[in-house]
Design a protein around this motif. Structure first.
Motif, short mmCIF file in Angstrom:
data_model
loop_
_atom_site.label_atom_id
_atom_site.label_comp_id
_atom_site.label_asym_id
_atom_site.label_seq_id
_atom_site.Cartn_x
_atom_site.Cartn_y
_atom_site.Cartn_z
N GLU A 107 0.82 -1.21 0.00
CA GLU A 107 0.00 0.00 0.00
C GLU A 107 0.86 1.26 0.00
OE1 GLU A 107 -3.44 0.31 2.58
OE2 GLU A 107 -3.40 -1.85 2.90
N ASP A 108 1.93 1.25 0.80
CA ASP A 108 2.84 2.40 0.85
C ASP A 108 3.43 2.68 -0.54
OD1 ASP A 108 2.34 2.44 3.54
OD2 ASP A 108 4.31 1.70 4.14
N SER A 109 3.82 1.61 -1.23
CA SER A 109 4.41 1.75 -2.56
C SER A 109 3.40 2.30 -3.56
CB SER A 109 4.96 0.39 -3.03
OG SER A 109 5.65 0.52 -4.24
N ILE A 110 2.16 1.89 -3.43
CA ILE A 110 1.10 2.40 -4.31
C ILE A 110 0.90 3.90 -4.08
CG2 ILE A 110 -1.40 2.34 -4.74
CD1 ILE A 110 -1.21 -0.72 -4.16
N ASP A 129 -4.94 8.03 6.22
CA ASP A 129 -3.98 7.68 5.17
C ASP A 129 -2.58 8.24 5.40
OD1 ASP A 129 -5.84 6.22 3.64
OD2 ASP A 129 -6.62 8.07 2.75
N VAL A 130 -2.38 8.92 6.52
CA VAL A 130 -1.09 9.56 6.78
C VAL A 130 0.06 8.55 6.77
CG1 VAL A 130 0.31 10.75 8.53
CG2 VAL A 130 -2.00 11.56 7.99
N ASN A 131 -0.14 7.42 7.43
CA ASN A 131 0.94 6.43 7.52
C ASN A 131 1.31 5.86 6.15
OD1 ASN A 131 1.24 6.70 10.27
ND2 ASN A 131 -0.17 5.04 10.77
N ASN A 132 0.32 5.74 5.26
CA ASN A 132 0.61 5.24 3.91
C ASN A 132 1.53 6.20 3.15
OD1 ASN A 132 -2.62 4.27 4.23
ND2 ASN A 132 -1.17 2.74 3.56
N ILE A 133 1.32 7.48 3.34
CA ILE A 133 2.16 8.47 2.65
C ILE A 133 3.56 8.50 3.23
CG2 ILE A 133 2.45 10.93 2.18
CD1 ILE A 133 -0.58 11.14 2.06
N GLY A 166 5.04 6.09 4.80
CA GLY A 166 5.69 4.82 4.48
C GLY A 166 6.30 4.15 5.70
N HIS A 167 6.54 2.85 5.58
CA HIS A 167 7.14 2.09 6.67
C HIS A 167 8.51 2.67 7.01
CE1 HIS A 167 7.87 -1.35 9.24
NE2 HIS A 167 9.00 -1.60 8.62
#
Length: 351
Positions: A271-274, A301-305, A307-308
Protein backbone atom coordinates in the motif's frame (compact mmCIF):
# COMPACT_ATOMS: atom_id res chain seq x y z
CA UNK A 1 -13.53 -2.72 0.31
CA UNK A 2 -15.34 -1.30 3.32
CA UNK A 3 -14.12 -2.20 6.77
CA UNK A 4 -15.59 -5.29 8.32
CA UNK A 5 -15.10 -7.79 11.12
CA UNK A 6 -13.91 -11.31 10.29
CA UNK A 7 -14.08 -14.18 12.78
CA UNK A 8 -11.47 -16.69 11.53
CA UNK A 9 -11.98 -20.39 12.22
CA UNK A 10 -8.98 -22.47 11.12
CA UNK A 11 -9.51 -26.11 10.19
CA UNK A 12 -5.97 -27.09 9.16
CA UNK A 13 -5.69 -30.01 6.73
CA UNK A 14 -9.24 -31.20 7.33
CA UNK A 15 -10.42 -32.47 3.97
CA UNK A 16 -7.15 -31.72 2.17
CA UNK A 17 -6.11 -34.75 0.08
CA UNK A 18 -2.40 -34.04 -0.18
CA UNK A 19 0.54 -31.92 0.94
CA UNK A 20 1.42 -29.24 -1.57
CA UNK A 21 5.13 -28.62 -1.90
CA UNK A 22 4.90 -25.29 -0.04
CA UNK A 23 2.28 -26.23 2.54
CA UNK A 24 2.22 -27.05 6.22
CA UNK A 25 -1.31 -25.90 7.06
CA UNK A 26 -0.90 -26.35 10.81
CA UNK A 27 2.05 -23.99 10.76
CA UNK A 28 0.51 -21.52 8.33
CA UNK A 29 -2.71 -21.23 10.34
CA UNK A 30 -0.86 -21.05 13.65
CA UNK A 31 -3.04 -23.90 14.90
CA UNK A 32 -1.26 -27.11 15.75
CA UNK A 33 -4.34 -29.22 16.61
CA UNK A 34 -7.67 -29.85 14.97
CA UNK A 35 -10.58 -27.74 16.14
CA UNK A 36 -13.65 -29.03 18.00
CA UNK A 37 -17.25 -27.86 17.84
CA UNK A 38 -17.04 -26.38 21.34
CA UNK A 39 -13.93 -24.45 20.35
CA UNK A 40 -15.68 -23.00 17.29
CA UNK A 41 -18.45 -21.59 19.47
CA UNK A 42 -15.94 -20.27 21.99
CA UNK A 43 -13.91 -18.51 19.28
CA UNK A 44 -17.02 -16.88 17.82
CA UNK A 45 -18.17 -15.64 21.24
CA UNK A 46 -14.73 -14.27 22.12
CA UNK A 47 -14.51 -12.34 18.87
CA UNK A 48 -18.04 -10.96 19.15
CA UNK A 49 -17.35 -9.74 22.68
CA UNK A 50 -14.15 -8.04 21.54
CA UNK A 51 -15.73 -6.03 18.70
CA UNK A 52 -16.19 -2.35 19.57
CA UNK A 53 -18.19 -1.07 16.60
CA UNK A 54 -21.70 -2.45 16.32
CA UNK A 55 -22.63 -1.64 12.72
CA UNK A 56 -19.71 -3.18 10.82
CA UNK A 57 -20.40 -6.13 8.53
CA UNK A 58 -19.39 -9.27 10.44
CA UNK A 59 -18.47 -12.60 8.90
CA UNK A 60 -17.47 -16.04 10.15
CA UNK A 61 -14.74 -17.44 7.91
CA UNK A 62 -13.60 -21.07 7.76
CA UNK A 63 -9.97 -21.00 6.58
CA UNK A 64 -7.32 -23.66 6.06
CA UNK A 65 -7.53 -27.14 4.64
CA UNK A 66 -10.39 -27.66 2.20
CA UNK A 67 -13.71 -27.04 3.87
CA UNK A 68 -15.86 -28.80 1.29
CA UNK A 69 -13.66 -31.89 1.55
CA UNK A 70 -14.40 -32.36 5.26
CA UNK A 71 -16.51 -35.35 6.30
CA UNK A 72 -20.05 -34.28 5.49
CA UNK A 73 -21.31 -34.79 9.07
CA UNK A 74 -18.57 -32.64 10.59
CA UNK A 75 -18.97 -30.06 7.84
CA UNK A 76 -22.66 -29.77 8.65
CA UNK A 77 -22.03 -29.54 12.40
CA UNK A 78 -19.58 -26.66 11.92
CA UNK A 79 -21.94 -24.87 9.55
CA UNK A 80 -24.88 -25.27 11.95
CA UNK A 81 -22.91 -23.54 14.71
CA UNK A 82 -22.01 -20.63 12.43
CA UNK A 83 -25.50 -20.40 10.94
CA UNK A 84 -27.03 -20.06 14.40
CA UNK A 85 -25.25 -16.70 14.71
CA UNK A 86 -26.53 -15.65 11.29
CA UNK A 87 -30.12 -16.46 12.24
CA UNK A 88 -29.71 -14.58 15.53
CA UNK A 89 -28.43 -11.59 13.52
CA UNK A 90 -25.16 -11.55 15.45
CA UNK A 91 -23.17 -12.03 12.23
CA UNK A 92 -24.03 -11.16 8.65
CA UNK A 93 -22.55 -14.05 6.71
CA UNK A 94 -20.26 -17.07 6.42
CA UNK A 95 -17.36 -17.69 4.06
CA UNK A 96 -15.32 -20.80 3.38
CA UNK A 97 -12.11 -21.56 1.53
CA UNK A 98 -11.57 -24.78 -0.38
CA UNK A 99 -9.94 -26.49 -3.35
CA UNK A 100 -11.23 -26.10 -6.92
CA UNK A 101 -11.58 -29.87 -7.31
CA UNK A 102 -13.76 -30.11 -4.20
CA UNK A 103 -16.74 -28.22 -5.61
CA UNK A 104 -19.89 -29.80 -7.00
CA UNK A 105 -23.63 -29.13 -6.97
CA UNK A 106 -24.35 -31.14 -3.81
CA UNK A 107 -21.60 -29.38 -1.85
CA UNK A 108 -22.87 -25.99 -2.98
CA UNK A 109 -26.45 -26.85 -2.01
CA UNK A 110 -25.27 -27.67 1.53
CA UNK A 111 -23.34 -24.39 1.80
CA UNK A 112 -26.37 -22.47 0.52
CA UNK A 113 -28.59 -24.15 3.09
CA UNK A 114 -26.46 -22.83 5.93
CA UNK A 115 -26.08 -19.24 4.80
CA UNK A 116 -22.62 -19.31 3.26
CA UNK A 117 -22.20 -16.22 1.09
CA UNK A 118 -18.60 -16.35 -0.12
CA UNK A 119 -16.45 -19.22 -1.41
CA UNK A 120 -12.73 -18.69 -1.93
CA UNK A 121 -10.82 -21.09 -4.15
CA UNK A 122 -7.15 -21.81 -3.56
CA UNK A 123 -6.11 -21.46 -7.19
CA UNK A 124 -2.43 -20.44 -6.69
CA UNK A 125 -1.64 -20.57 -10.43
CA UNK A 126 -3.44 -21.23 -13.71
CA UNK A 127 -0.34 -22.76 -15.30
CA UNK A 128 -0.79 -26.55 -15.23
CA UNK A 129 2.96 -27.19 -15.28
CA UNK A 130 3.48 -24.99 -12.21
CA UNK A 131 0.50 -26.56 -10.45
CA UNK A 132 1.97 -30.02 -11.08
CA UNK A 133 5.42 -28.86 -9.95
CA UNK A 134 3.83 -27.60 -6.71
CA UNK A 135 1.88 -30.87 -6.29
CA UNK A 136 -1.46 -29.10 -6.09
CA UNK A 137 -3.43 -32.11 -7.32
CA UNK A 138 -5.74 -30.07 -9.54
CA UNK A 139 -5.49 -28.23 -12.86
CA UNK A 140 -6.80 -25.02 -14.38
CA UNK A 141 -9.80 -26.80 -15.88
CA UNK A 142 -10.91 -27.62 -12.31
CA UNK A 143 -10.62 -23.92 -11.45
CA UNK A 144 -12.77 -22.89 -14.41
CA UNK A 145 -15.49 -25.44 -13.69
CA UNK A 146 -15.62 -24.63 -9.95
CA UNK A 147 -15.63 -20.86 -10.50
CA UNK A 148 -18.51 -21.00 -12.98
CA UNK A 149 -20.53 -23.30 -10.74
CA UNK A 150 -20.00 -21.10 -7.67
CA UNK A 151 -21.17 -18.00 -9.53
CA UNK A 152 -24.13 -19.87 -11.02
CA UNK A 153 -25.32 -20.77 -7.51
CA UNK A 154 -25.20 -17.12 -6.45
CA UNK A 155 -22.17 -17.17 -4.16
CA UNK A 156 -19.54 -14.43 -4.08
CA UNK A 157 -16.49 -15.92 -5.79
CA UNK A 158 -13.00 -15.37 -4.41
CA UNK A 159 -9.63 -16.53 -5.71
CA UNK A 160 -6.31 -16.98 -3.93
CA UNK A 161 -3.09 -16.88 -5.94
CA UNK A 162 0.57 -17.25 -5.01
CA UNK A 163 3.61 -15.30 -6.15
CA UNK A 164 7.01 -16.93 -6.41
CA UNK A 165 6.02 -20.60 -6.79
CA UNK A 166 8.76 -22.97 -8.04
CA UNK A 167 9.63 -22.13 -11.67
CA UNK A 168 6.97 -19.41 -11.78
CA UNK A 169 8.01 -16.16 -13.44
CA UNK A 170 6.45 -12.71 -13.32
CA UNK A 171 4.91 -13.41 -16.74
CA UNK A 172 3.34 -16.62 -15.41
CA UNK A 173 1.82 -14.67 -12.54
CA UNK A 174 0.50 -11.94 -14.80
CA UNK A 175 -1.04 -14.61 -17.03
CA UNK A 176 -2.64 -16.19 -13.95
CA UNK A 177 -4.17 -12.82 -13.06
CA UNK A 178 -5.50 -12.46 -16.62
CA UNK A 179 -6.98 -15.97 -16.52
CA UNK A 180 -8.63 -15.34 -13.16
CA UNK A 181 -10.12 -12.01 -14.23
CA UNK A 182 -11.95 -13.82 -17.05
CA UNK A 183 -13.65 -16.01 -14.41
CA UNK A 184 -15.04 -12.86 -12.72
CA UNK A 185 -14.16 -13.25 -9.04
CA UNK A 186 -15.27 -10.41 -6.78
CA UNK A 187 -12.28 -10.70 -4.46
CA UNK A 188 -8.66 -11.92 -4.63
CA UNK A 189 -5.91 -12.68 -2.10
CA UNK A 190 -2.23 -12.51 -3.05
CA UNK A 191 0.27 -14.66 -1.16
CA UNK A 192 4.04 -14.49 -1.80
CA UNK A 193 5.55 -17.93 -1.21
CA UNK A 194 7.33 -18.40 2.12
CA UNK A 195 9.52 -21.43 2.82
CA UNK A 196 7.91 -23.13 5.81
CA UNK A 197 9.51 -25.74 8.07
CA UNK A 198 8.46 -29.31 7.45
CA UNK A 199 7.58 -28.82 3.78
CA UNK A 200 9.05 -30.32 0.65
CA UNK A 201 9.91 -26.79 -0.44
CA UNK A 202 12.17 -26.47 2.59
CA UNK A 203 14.12 -29.50 1.38
CA UNK A 204 14.49 -27.97 -2.08
CA UNK A 205 15.59 -24.68 -0.55
CA UNK A 206 18.23 -26.37 1.60
CA UNK A 207 19.54 -28.24 -1.46
CA UNK A 208 19.70 -25.00 -3.43
CA UNK A 209 17.01 -26.18 -5.85
CA UNK A 210 14.59 -23.37 -4.98
CA UNK A 211 15.36 -19.69 -4.53
CA UNK A 212 12.60 -17.51 -3.03
CA UNK A 213 11.87 -14.13 -4.55
CA UNK A 214 13.14 -11.14 -2.58
CA UNK A 215 10.96 -8.87 -0.47
CA UNK A 216 11.34 -6.06 -3.00
CA UNK A 217 10.32 -8.38 -5.83
CA UNK A 218 7.29 -9.59 -3.87
CA UNK A 219 6.16 -6.03 -3.11
CA UNK A 220 6.61 -4.93 -6.72
CA UNK A 221 4.78 -7.95 -8.17
CA UNK A 222 1.88 -7.65 -5.73
CA UNK A 223 1.62 -3.94 -6.48
CA UNK A 224 1.40 -4.57 -10.23
CA UNK A 225 -1.19 -7.30 -9.65
CA UNK A 226 -3.15 -4.92 -7.43
CA UNK A 227 -3.20 -2.37 -10.26
CA UNK A 228 -4.34 -5.04 -12.71
CA UNK A 229 -7.19 -6.34 -10.54
CA UNK A 230 -8.25 -2.82 -9.56
CA UNK A 231 -8.71 -1.93 -13.25
CA UNK A 232 -10.89 -5.03 -13.59
CA UNK A 233 -13.01 -3.92 -10.59
CA UNK A 234 -11.80 -6.94 -8.58
CA UNK A 235 -11.00 -6.19 -4.94
CA UNK A 236 -7.68 -7.38 -3.48
CA UNK A 237 -8.65 -8.08 0.12
CA UNK A 238 -5.28 -9.32 1.40
CA UNK A 239 -1.61 -9.42 0.44
CA UNK A 240 0.70 -11.68 2.46
CA UNK A 241 0.06 -14.30 5.13
CA UNK A 242 -1.40 -13.26 8.48
CA UNK A 243 1.38 -12.57 10.98
CA UNK A 244 1.25 -14.97 13.96
CA UNK A 245 3.58 -16.21 16.68
CA UNK A 246 4.99 -18.83 14.32
CA UNK A 247 4.52 -17.10 10.97
CA UNK A 248 6.95 -14.37 11.90
CA UNK A 249 10.49 -13.17 11.34
CA UNK A 250 12.70 -16.23 10.58
CA UNK A 251 15.10 -14.93 13.26
CA UNK A 252 12.47 -15.54 15.95
CA UNK A 253 12.95 -18.77 17.89
CA UNK A 254 9.37 -20.02 17.38
CA UNK A 255 9.05 -18.96 13.75
CA UNK A 256 8.19 -21.66 11.22
CA UNK A 257 9.40 -19.44 8.38
CA UNK A 258 12.75 -20.58 6.97
CA UNK A 259 13.13 -18.09 4.13
CA UNK A 260 11.23 -15.98 1.62
CA UNK A 261 9.79 -12.46 1.40
CA UNK A 262 8.46 -12.29 4.94
CA UNK A 263 7.54 -8.96 6.50
CA UNK A 264 5.30 -8.40 9.50
CA UNK A 265 3.42 -5.70 7.57
CA UNK A 266 3.73 -6.95 4.00
CA UNK A 267 0.38 -5.61 2.83
CA UNK A 268 1.27 -2.23 4.29
CA UNK A 269 4.50 -2.18 2.28
CA UNK A 270 2.52 -2.70 -0.92
CA UNK A 271 0.00 0.00 0.00
CA UNK A 272 2.84 2.40 0.85
CA UNK A 273 4.41 1.75 -2.56
CA UNK A 274 1.10 2.40 -4.31
CA UNK A 275 0.74 5.75 -2.52
CA UNK A 276 4.32 6.64 -3.40
CA UNK A 277 3.58 6.03 -7.09
CA UNK A 278 0.41 8.13 -6.96
CA UNK A 279 2.09 11.11 -5.32
CA UNK A 280 5.14 10.89 -7.58
CA UNK A 281 2.87 10.89 -10.63
CA UNK A 282 1.07 14.01 -9.32
CA UNK A 283 4.39 15.79 -8.70
CA UNK A 284 5.68 14.92 -12.18
CA UNK A 285 2.57 16.45 -13.73
CA UNK A 286 3.64 19.84 -12.39
CA UNK A 287 5.48 21.57 -15.21
CA UNK A 288 8.39 22.77 -13.09
CA UNK A 289 11.05 21.44 -10.76
CA UNK A 290 9.45 21.04 -7.31
CA UNK A 291 11.40 21.51 -4.09
CA UNK A 292 8.69 21.28 -1.43
CA UNK A 293 5.11 20.00 -1.51
CA UNK A 294 2.25 19.64 0.94
CA UNK A 295 0.01 16.59 0.80
CA UNK A 296 -3.48 17.18 2.20
CA UNK A 297 -4.92 13.84 3.20
CA UNK A 298 -7.41 12.13 5.48
CA UNK A 299 -5.71 11.25 8.81
CA UNK A 300 -6.40 7.55 8.12
CA UNK A 301 -3.98 7.68 5.17
CA UNK A 302 -1.09 9.56 6.78
CA UNK A 303 0.94 6.43 7.52
CA UNK A 304 0.61 5.24 3.91
CA UNK A 305 2.16 8.47 2.65
CA UNK A 306 4.95 8.47 5.20
CA UNK A 307 5.69 4.82 4.48
CA UNK A 308 7.14 2.09 6.67
CA UNK A 309 9.94 3.63 8.73
CA UNK A 310 9.40 6.87 6.75
CA UNK A 311 10.70 5.21 3.59
CA UNK A 312 8.44 7.17 1.23
CA UNK A 313 9.43 10.55 2.67
CA UNK A 314 13.10 9.57 2.49
CA UNK A 315 12.83 8.36 -1.12
CA UNK A 316 11.25 11.62 -2.26
CA UNK A 317 14.10 13.52 -0.63
CA UNK A 318 16.95 11.27 -1.78
CA UNK A 319 15.79 10.50 -5.33
CA UNK A 320 13.98 13.69 -6.32
CA UNK A 321 15.18 16.28 -3.80
CA UNK A 322 11.59 16.99 -2.78
CA UNK A 323 10.56 17.73 0.80
CA UNK A 324 7.11 16.33 1.54
CA UNK A 325 4.96 17.92 4.23
CA UNK A 326 1.70 16.33 5.36
CA UNK A 327 -1.47 18.17 6.33
CA UNK A 328 -4.31 16.22 7.93
CA UNK A 329 -7.71 17.12 6.56
CA UNK A 330 -10.82 15.26 7.74
CA UNK A 331 -12.87 16.66 4.84
CA UNK A 332 -10.84 14.65 2.32
CA UNK A 333 -12.17 11.17 1.68
CA UNK A 334 -9.90 8.22 2.57
CA UNK A 335 -7.88 7.21 -0.46
CA UNK A 336 -7.85 10.75 -1.91
CA UNK A 337 -5.33 13.59 -1.53
CA UNK A 338 -4.63 17.15 -2.59
CA UNK A 339 -1.17 18.22 -3.75
CA UNK A 340 -0.09 21.77 -2.91
CA UNK A 341 3.19 23.15 -4.26
CA UNK A 342 4.94 25.04 -1.47
CA UNK A 343 8.22 25.79 -3.21
CA UNK A 344 9.65 25.33 -6.68
CA UNK A 345 13.34 24.82 -7.42
CA UNK A 346 13.70 28.43 -8.72
CA UNK A 347 12.24 29.79 -5.48
CA UNK A 348 14.52 27.46 -3.55
CA UNK A 349 17.58 28.89 -5.35
CA UNK A 350 16.40 32.45 -4.81
CA UNK A 351 16.15 31.79 -1.08
Amino acid sequence: MSRQYVIPIFVPHLGCPNDCIFCNQKSISGQMKQITEDEVEKIIEEFLNSFKEEKLYTEIAFFGGSFTGIDIDLQEKLLKIAYKYVKDKKVDGIRVSTRPDYIDKEKLKLLKKYGVKTIELGVQSTNDYILKKSKRGHNFEDVKKASKLIRRYGFTLGHQMMIGLPESTWLDELNTARDLAKLKPKIVRLYPVLVIKGTELEKEFVKGEYEPITLDQAVERCKELYYFFDKKKITVIRMGLQNTDIISNPENLNSQVVAGPYHEAFGQLVEDSIWYDRILFAIKKVNTKVAEVEIEVNPNDVNNIIGHKKENIQKFKELYEVDVKIKRNFSIRPGKFNLNILKTYKEFLDD
